[in-house]
Design an enzyme around this catalytic site. Structure first.
Site, mmCIF file in Angstrom:
data_model
loop_
_atom_site.group_PDB
_atom_site.id
_atom_site.type_symbol
_atom_site.label_atom_id
_atom_site.label_comp_id
_atom_site.label_asym_id
_atom_site.label_seq_id
_atom_site.Cartn_x
_atom_site.Cartn_y
_atom_site.Cartn_z
ATOM 1 N N SER A 12 0.831 -1.217 0.000
ATOM 2 C CA SER A 12 0.000 0.000 0.000
ATOM 3 C C SER A 12 0.863 1.265 0.000
ATOM 4 O O SER A 12 0.641 2.173 -0.819
ATOM 5 C CB SER A 12 -0.964 0.004 1.187
ATOM 6 O OG SER A 12 -0.295 -0.268 2.389
ATOM 7 N N ARG B 279 11.193 4.574 -11.604
ATOM 8 C CA ARG B 279 11.342 3.816 -12.858
ATOM 9 C C ARG B 279 12.457 2.780 -12.739
ATOM 10 O O ARG B 279 13.573 2.978 -13.217
ATOM 11 C CB ARG B 279 11.627 4.796 -14.013
ATOM 12 C CG ARG B 279 11.754 4.189 -15.417
ATOM 13 C CD ARG B 279 10.580 3.293 -15.730
ATOM 14 N NE ARG B 279 10.548 2.930 -17.135
ATOM 15 C CZ ARG B 279 10.949 1.728 -17.608
ATOM 16 N NH1 ARG B 279 11.460 0.814 -16.793
ATOM 17 N NH2 ARG B 279 10.842 1.465 -18.895
ATOM 18 N N ARG C 60 2.509 -4.485 16.627
ATOM 19 C CA ARG C 60 1.120 -4.040 16.413
ATOM 20 C C ARG C 60 0.161 -5.114 16.922
ATOM 21 O O ARG C 60 -0.929 -4.826 17.390
ATOM 22 C CB ARG C 60 0.890 -3.732 14.925
ATOM 23 C CG ARG C 60 1.833 -2.670 14.386
ATOM 24 C CD ARG C 60 1.718 -2.500 12.883
ATOM 25 N NE ARG C 60 2.053 -3.712 12.151
ATOM 26 C CZ ARG C 60 1.929 -3.866 10.845
ATOM 27 N NH1 ARG C 60 1.455 -2.864 10.107
ATOM 28 N NH2 ARG C 60 2.274 -4.984 10.237
ATOM 29 N N ARG D 201 -4.012 3.658 7.198
ATOM 30 C CA ARG D 201 -2.831 3.673 6.335
ATOM 31 C C ARG D 201 -2.710 4.978 5.540
ATOM 32 O O ARG D 201 -1.616 5.413 5.190
ATOM 33 C CB ARG D 201 -2.865 2.438 5.415
ATOM 34 C CG ARG D 201 -1.692 2.246 4.473
ATOM 35 C CD ARG D 201 -0.332 2.317 5.128
ATOM 36 N NE ARG D 201 -0.107 1.442 6.269
ATOM 37 C CZ ARG D 201 0.418 0.207 6.205
ATOM 38 N NH1 ARG D 201 0.773 -0.281 5.060
ATOM 39 N NH2 ARG D 201 0.606 -0.507 7.308
ATOM 40 N N HIS E 32 5.344 -12.573 7.680
ATOM 41 C CA HIS E 32 5.581 -11.197 7.229
ATOM 42 C C HIS E 32 6.787 -11.165 6.305
ATOM 43 O O HIS E 32 7.717 -11.959 6.470
ATOM 44 C CB HIS E 32 5.808 -10.248 8.411
ATOM 45 C CG HIS E 32 5.578 -8.826 8.052
ATOM 46 N ND1 HIS E 32 6.572 -8.024 7.532
ATOM 47 C CD2 HIS E 32 4.452 -8.064 8.087
ATOM 48 C CE1 HIS E 32 6.070 -6.833 7.292
ATOM 49 N NE2 HIS E 32 4.780 -6.825 7.611
HETATM 50 N N1 CMX Z 1 0.831 -19.581 6.207
HETATM 51 C C1 CMX Z 1 1.290 -20.524 5.353
HETATM 52 N N2 CMX Z 1 2.367 -20.358 4.562
HETATM 53 C C2 CMX Z 1 3.041 -19.205 4.689
HETATM 54 C C3 CMX Z 1 2.661 -18.208 5.594
HETATM 55 C C4 CMX Z 1 1.496 -18.431 6.363
HETATM 56 N N3 CMX Z 1 1.024 -17.498 7.202
HETATM 57 N N4 CMX Z 1 3.542 -17.170 5.495
HETATM 58 C C5 CMX Z 1 4.429 -17.526 4.544
HETATM 59 N N5 CMX Z 1 4.126 -18.752 4.049
HETATM 60 C C6 CMX Z 1 4.757 -19.451 2.952
HETATM 61 C C7 CMX Z 1 4.659 -18.600 1.693
HETATM 62 O O1 CMX Z 1 3.386 -18.738 1.067
HETATM 63 C C8 CMX Z 1 5.795 -19.132 0.870
HETATM 64 O O2 CMX Z 1 5.378 -20.356 0.301
HETATM 65 P P1 CMX Z 1 5.868 -20.796 -1.170
HETATM 66 O O3 CMX Z 1 7.336 -20.982 -1.036
HETATM 67 O O4 CMX Z 1 5.096 -22.049 -1.411
HETATM 68 O O5 CMX Z 1 5.514 -19.682 -2.093
HETATM 69 C C9 CMX Z 1 6.861 -19.446 1.927
HETATM 70 O O6 CMX Z 1 6.147 -19.569 3.173
HETATM 71 C C10 CMX Z 1 7.900 -18.357 2.082
HETATM 72 O O7 CMX Z 1 7.238 -17.113 2.293
HETATM 73 P P2 CMX Z 1 7.927 -15.965 3.151
HETATM 74 O O8 CMX Z 1 9.170 -15.545 2.437
HETATM 75 O O9 CMX Z 1 8.047 -16.350 4.576
HETATM 76 O O10 CMX Z 1 6.825 -14.824 3.105
HETATM 77 P P3 CMX Z 1 6.576 -13.722 1.992
HETATM 78 O O11 CMX Z 1 7.466 -12.574 2.271
HETATM 79 O O12 CMX Z 1 6.624 -14.303 0.623
HETATM 80 O O13 CMX Z 1 5.051 -13.340 2.262
HETATM 81 C C11 CMX Z 1 3.187 -12.809 3.588
HETATM 82 C C12 CMX Z 1 4.677 -12.581 3.376
HETATM 83 C C13 CMX Z 1 2.696 -11.840 4.638
HETATM 84 C C14 CMX Z 1 2.448 -12.514 2.275
HETATM 85 C C15 CMX Z 1 2.956 -14.268 4.032
HETATM 86 O O14 CMX Z 1 3.566 -14.485 5.289
HETATM 87 C C16 CMX Z 1 1.489 -14.656 4.106
HETATM 88 O O15 CMX Z 1 0.932 -15.038 3.081
HETATM 89 N N6 CMX Z 1 0.846 -14.533 5.311
HETATM 90 C C17 CMX Z 1 -0.571 -14.774 5.439
HETATM 91 C C18 CMX Z 1 -1.358 -13.576 4.915
HETATM 92 C C19 CMX Z 1 -1.213 -12.397 5.853
HETATM 93 O O16 CMX Z 1 -1.390 -12.506 7.056
HETATM 94 N N7 CMX Z 1 -0.956 -11.225 5.274
HETATM 95 C C20 CMX Z 1 -0.907 -9.957 6.046
HETATM 96 C C21 CMX Z 1 0.497 -9.398 6.242
HETATM 97 C C22 CMX Z 1 0.445 -8.094 7.003
HETATM 98 C C23 CMX Z 1 -0.160 -7.006 6.159
HETATM 99 O O17 CMX Z 1 0.475 -6.594 5.189
HETATM 100 O O18 CMX Z 1 -1.307 -6.597 6.420
#
Ligand code: CMX
Length: 435
Positions: A240, A418, A326, A398, A317
């Protein structure tokens, strides 16, 4: 000129030479290398943005202008009889880097109050939205509708000096922030309360007025303040904040930029995770027939979700490697105000079992809860049970950080963003796969 604006101007004048000096004398200094996995992995960790408004340490969590979240909550001025600080004080801090006095906060409260009235057409646009639309899509459109009001745009057409971009952007930003509680609460009224709008009360501050327009009294005013403050900023690279900055870098005004920022927030990996947590918990609650699950049942439910290829919402995260402060702030609020609430017990149990399960699964780099793991249950407890709406609340909060950043982007003359893309062939050559 208000005290906030004149202090901001002074800070801008002090800051400009630092950026000029870096560019003129140190422009060629190398600060980082970029790996193939960073390029293919969503640019994780590449140091390529600058903001002084907040900084996210992977182990400590967010600091706003150098203050940890507990410090922010402790030091910002509070309304009489309230536990949570004024949102207006936080905006002052984000913009200037200084803790405001009571008088300075009240000046911002009055300023927002004078800017809060929504043009009639915004209500009409919200009214005209087709049924079953997601509140985030309505929120984004309502902001977009007001683009015609942009002061920056009008000034730009008449030939605006680059050094003055920040001034009209400041006016646009304050006009927009002041209206967001009105927009959000009207979307809520329209979707879930038969369109019955509660008029705003100009004598109330941002958090209290929002609570009032949501049809809630105390202590929901403090819930709102806590919610908007904890969600305000998370440095520059999250979807965002980055989207707001990116769109604004083409000199699109704050209405275009904020609407785009809201669209980025609306994804389930980002802000929409707060609604996903509630959807997931309600599913679990239904399966449990209202009983509190045992630890073993909870573990099974988490594993079932993972084994079906889904993520555990509210956990993990991209930057953080510890429990999100938070989350901790909200947990402390729950422990104090709703320790026996059924859904809090679910969340508490999840906090016990999920991190170890994610570690055992071995994929997530951060197994700890983030901001979204608990925010929804607090809303639910205070009667806002329509969880589709939760990300709108995130969006209101936000906007404070994103708009403070955009004002500074204009003040420091940050250019059009860019980055360079390359082809897979080129990447293979750079990596040494192909000669
Ligand atoms: N549950 C299951 N699997 C998860 C996970 C979770 N909560 N968090 C990470 N993973 C998985 C990823 O999907 C990824 O899997 P693949 O290798 O199969 O693609 C692997 O672990 C590695 O991911 P990562 O490097 O630890 O995490 P990213 O930086 O790629 O993604 C985030 C971060 C937040 C998108 C991810 O932790 C996630 O999907 N969490 C659940 C959704 C969530 O709570 N989002 C809100 C975040 C806060 C916000 O911005 O509001």
């Amino acid at each position: 000129m208000s005290e906030l604006k004149s202090l901001l101007y002074q800070k801008i004048e002090e800051h400009r030479p630092r950026v000029a000096n870096l560019l003129q004398k140190y422009g060629d200094v190398k600060i980082a290398d970029v790996t193939v996995s960073q390029v293919l992995g969503g640019m994780r960790g590449i140091k390529s943005l600058v903001t002084d408004i907040s900084y996210l340490d992977p182990n400590e969590g967010i600091r706003y202008r150098g203050y940890t979240l507990p410090e922010v909550f402790e030091k910002l001025p509070k309304a009489k009889g309230s536990e949570m600080p004024y949102v207006e004080g936080l905006f002052f801090l984000l913009l200037t880097g200084e803790m405001p006095t009571d008088a300075q906060v009240h000046e911002v409260i009055n300023d927002f109050s004078n800017r809060r009235i929504l043009p009639r057409y915004v209500y009409e646009v919200i009214d005209a939205y087709p049924c079953c639309s997601h509140p985030m899509s309505i929120f984004s459109s309502a902001i977009m509708t007001m683009q015609r009001e942009s002061f920056f745009n009008r000034k730009y057409k008449t030939g605006l000096n680059k050094m003055d971009y920040w001034d009209s952007t400041y006016e646009d930003a304050l006009n927009l922030i002041a209206k967001l509680p009105e927009i959000a609460s009207y979307i809520y009224a329209k979707l879930y309360r038969d369109g019955k709008r509660i008029q705003s009360n100009p004598a109330l501050d941002f958090g209290a007025n929002f609570a009032h327009m949501m049809g809630k009294g105390k202590p929901y005013d403090d819930v709102s303040r806590m919610y908007f403050i904890t969600h305000a900023d998370h440095e520059g690279g999250n979807v965002s904040a980055h989207t707001g900055h990116l769109v604004a870098s083409s000199l699109s005004d704050v209405y275009y930029s904020t609407s785009a920022m809201v669209n980025g927030l609306a994804g389930p990996l980002h802000g929409l995770a707060n609604q996903e947590v509630l959807r997931w918990l309600q599913d679990m609650r239904e399966k449990m027939g209202g009983e509190i699950p045992t630890e073993a049942q909870m573990k099974q439910f988490v594993w079932d979700t993972l084994n079906s290829g889904q993520v555990i919402p509210g956990y993990g995260h991209a930057v953080l490697r510890k429990t999100d402060p938070r989350y901790t702030i909200q947990r402390e609020f729950c422990l104090k105000n709703m320790p026996d609430y059924e859904l809090f017990k679910y969340t508490d149990l999840l906090y016990k079992v999920v991190p170890q399960i994610l570690l055992d699964q071995g994929k997530a780099k951060n197994p700890w809860p983030n901001v979204d793991a608990q925010s929804g249950i607090i809303q639910w407890y205070y009667g806002i049970t329509e969880f589709d709406f939760y990300t709108v609340l995130f969006g209101v909060g936000r906007s404070l950080g994103v708009l403070a950043n955009i004002i500074w982007d204009r003040a420091l003359g940050y250019p059009l963003e860019r980055p360079k893309s390359i082809t897979t062939d080129m990447l293979e050559q750079l990596a040494g796969v192909k000669k």
